[in-house]
Design a protein around this motif. Sequence first.
Motif: not given
Lengths: 260, 664
Positions: B326-329, B123-124, B91-92, B42-47
Motif C-alpha cells: 500500500t502507499h503507506k509507511v 493514484p494511491a 510511495r508514502y 504516491h507521486a512521480r518526482l523531479n528534484l
Amino acid sequence: MKPAPFEYVAVDSWDAALEALTDGARVLAGGQSLVPLLNLRLVRPARLVDVTPIVGLIRRTDGVLRIDATVRQATLERSRIVAAHWPLLAQAVRHVGHPATRSRGTVGGSVAHADPRAELVCALTALDARYETMARTLVERTVRDTVSATRTGPPTLGPGELLTGIVIPPLPPGAKTAFAEHARTHGSFAEAAAAVVLAEEHAAIAILGAGRATAAERALLDGASAAEAAALAADLVDGDHPRALVTELTRRALVEAGRA
Amino acid sequence: MGVASTLRREDARLLAGRGQFLDDVPLPGALHMAFVRSPHAHARLNLKGSGAFIFTAADVAGHVAPAQIVPPPGLTVEPVPHPVLADGVVRYVGQPVAAVVAESRAAAEDLAESVEVEYEPLPAVVDPRAGDTMARWEKREGDVAGAFARAAHVVRTERVIPRLAAVPMEPRGALAVEEDGRLTVWSSSQSAHRPRAQLAQSLGRDEASIRVIVPDVGGAFGSKGTLPVETPLVAFAASRLGRPVRWTEDRYENFLSAPQGRGVRGWVELGFDDEGRILALRGRVLADLGAYLLPSTPMPPHTTAMLLAGGYDIPAVEVIVTGARTHKVPTAPYRGAGRPEASYLIETALDEAARRLGLDPLALRRRNLVRSFPHRTALGWTYDSGAFEACLDRAVDLIGDVEPQEPGVLVGVGFALAVERSGGLHEHASVTREGDEVVVRAGSVPSGQGHETLFAQLAAERLGVDPAMVRVITGDSDALAQGVGSFASRTATMGGNAVVAAADDLLAGGPGVARFESDQVFTSGAYAAVVEVVRATGEVRLRRLVAVDDAGRILHPRLAEGQVIGGAVQGLGAMLSEEVVHDASGQPVSASLLDYALPTAAEIPEFATAFVESPSPLNPLGVKGIGESGTIGAPPAIANALAAAIGRHLDPPYTAQRVWEALR
C-alpha cells in the motif's frame, strides 16, 4: 518541527503590545495552541508579540470577577476566588489540555484563539462573560471597548485588536454549576461538552462550539426535567451521535446541578 | 535462584533528569540533518535542488545501499527494499526524498523547505485488499478439509486490526562521527551490534571499522529494533563532510516515517464437533505492509499465522498469509509483533463461537486447552512449558463478581488466553572483576525495562557480592565482540542466562565470557476485563483489568509487573482510542499527539496482576519473556468484554461513536 524564522518581541504593557502588533504579527499568549501550528509551519507570522510578561490578575470587585487576559489557566484552576464564587470555571478548566499545558496556557489566549472546542469559552458563555478589548484606529488612537458575547460565544477579534480582560457578573444566590464533557481521552479535544448554571429563576446552558441553548433554558424556567431540557439543547448540533452526546452530557450536568 | 524485588537502580538517574539520551550526547560542532519528505502518498518526482549540503538519491547511489531483507523461512517476498532516498517516485507521505545538513536543526529545516521538488501525484492504494502482493506464505498440517467436512458446527469471523504507532517518548535518531577511519554512530536503538552489522552492509564497510553506542533510550517498543532508513545517511554525511552529523527525529517525523505496527485483516474459520471440540482451523491473514520492505517487515504476519491456534490443541490447521503493498509507511514489529494479532483473531473467534453455539466462553476454552507440555503445534512450533488452565482459573478468581450495573450502563466481562513466543537465537555477556568492581557487559540493550537492576542482581547473586559493587555496561559494540539485543521479550531469557553463564565461567576460572543459545520459549497467560458502556452515548469505560502471566520463574517481581502493566496499557490504548488513520488519498490524518489518542493516566483502570510459574526447561534460570504479554492478552479480553456488554463483536478502537452506532 521548527518554526519558520520570525521576530520575537516581548512586551510588558498592553500599549506596548498594540504598538508592536504590526501587520503580519501575532500575539503569543502562552503558545499552547499557536506553537504547534508554528512548528508545523502552518502559520508563519513575521513577528510574535509575547504578552505574557504583562501582569495578569484575578480580582473580585463589588461581586464582579475580572480575569486579566494573561492569567495562566493553572492560576484560574487554583484560584480560591474562582472556586468559591464561579466554580464552573474551575470545573471547566480541568478539562483544558493537561497540567503541563495549563501552566503555560492563558485564559485570554484560549478565548482569543477561538477554537470552537475550547472548554473555557463554553463556560464563559454560560456565565454571561463580557470581554475587554483594545484596538488602534487609523489615526493611531487607542480605543478601549467592553463587548458582550454573542449567543454563540465571544466576539471575534479584528486585525490589530487585543483581548485584555474578561469580566464576569456574580452568580445568582444559591446557584449550582456543572460541566460535563466527552473526549476520546482525558485532555484530548472534546467531542461534546455542556456547561450549566442553575439557580432560582435562572438557567444557563452553553453547549461546546454551539453557544447558549436558549430554548432549553426557557423550558427549565417553565419546570422542564433535566432530560426534557437536554433534548432541546441537542437541537443546537448536527449529526446523530453529536446529538446523543449533547443530550446525555447536558442531562448529566443538569442532574449534577440539582435538576431532577 | 530467586531475586528480591529491589528498587530499580537506574531510576535515580533516569527520573532525576540525569540520563543521557541521544540528543544529550555532547559532540561539539555537529551539523544537524533534516529531511525533505514526500507530501504525497504516491507521486512521480523531479528534484531540482542540489548543493554541498543537500544529498539526493543520485548523490548517495553506490555509497549507501538499502537494507537487505531476510524473510522468515518459507515466506516469499518481492524485491522491494526501502530505498535510501526516493528516486523518481515516492510511495508514502513522509518518505525521505533528500537529506540536508546545516548548523542547527532550524536552519536544516529552512534548507529542506527551500529544496525544489516537483511532484506529479499518482493514484494511491490505501486499502490492502486492493494492493499488490509483496509477501506470501502458506502452510497446512493435518486433514483440514476432512475435518471441516465432518464438523458439526463451523464458525467464521472476519476482523480488522488497525495500524498503530509505537510513540516512544524519545523519538528515533542518530549521531555519527568519523575519526581516523573509524566511524562511531550513537543510535537510539534496541541493539548495538545489529545496527553495526546493518551499517556495515549499507555503507560497504567492515564491521570492525564501526562502533555503535546506544545511550539511554526513552522507550522503543519494537520501533527501534529496525534501523531507521535515515541512519546510514547520517553516517554517510558525517564521513563525506568530515564533521559530526546529528539527526534527532521529531514527533511529526516519528508519526510519518517511523514504521508502524499491526494493520491486519484476518479471517478465522473454526470447525467444531458436537461437543465443542475444535477439529480444525483455517486462517487468512492480510497484512498491510506499506510501500516497501524493511528487514523486519515480513516477520509479524508470519508470527501471527504460526500462533493462530493460540493456547488450543487443534490437530488440523491451514494458514495463508498475504502481505499487501500500500502507499503507506512500512509496518514492522511493534510490541507484540504479530502475537497480539494472533491472540485477537483466535480469542475473539472463540467468543463468537460461544455466542453462536450457546456455550459458556470459559467452558469452550477449557474444552480445547493445550494441557500437556512440551506441545508441538500443528504448524510445528513447540510450546516448551505452560499451565494454561491454572492461569485461567486465577484470572476467573481475580476478576471476581461484577457488581450490579447502574441504569443505562451495560457491563460485560471478557476473557482471553495469550501465548507468546519469546527469546530464541543467542546472546552474549561478559562478567569480569575490575579492581573492587564486578563489571557486566551485555549484548542486551535496555529502553526502560530495568536491565541494569536485573543483570547486577543476577551477577551479584552468582558471585556472592553486593549488587552495589556490580557495574553494568550495555549498548556498546566495542564492549563485547558480539551481541544481539533486546526484542521479542528476550532479555531476561537470553541476556539473563548469558550473564549467569558468564559469571559461572568466571567462577570456574575462565575469562568470564559466555554465549547463551536457546530455542524460543513460550510465555502464556490469561487476561480478563470488565467493560462498561453508556447506552445513551456509546462511551466505553474499562473498569477492571486482570493479567495472569506465566513467564516461568519470575526473577524480579517489580520489573516483571512493570512490564505487564506497561504492555497492558498499550493494549488498552489499542482497543479504546489508538488508530493510525489515512484518508482516501493516503494522507495520514493522525500524525500528531492531538490526533493520535494515546491513553492517559485517567484511562487506566483498576489492575490486578498475578504470576503462575511453570519454568521453561530450555534455560537454566527457567525463565520466559514478559515484555510483551500485556499487549497480547489485554486486547482480546477487552474485545470480548465489550462484546459481552453489547451483544456483538466490534473491532477497535471503541470510540463512543462506533459503539453507539453498533447499539442503534
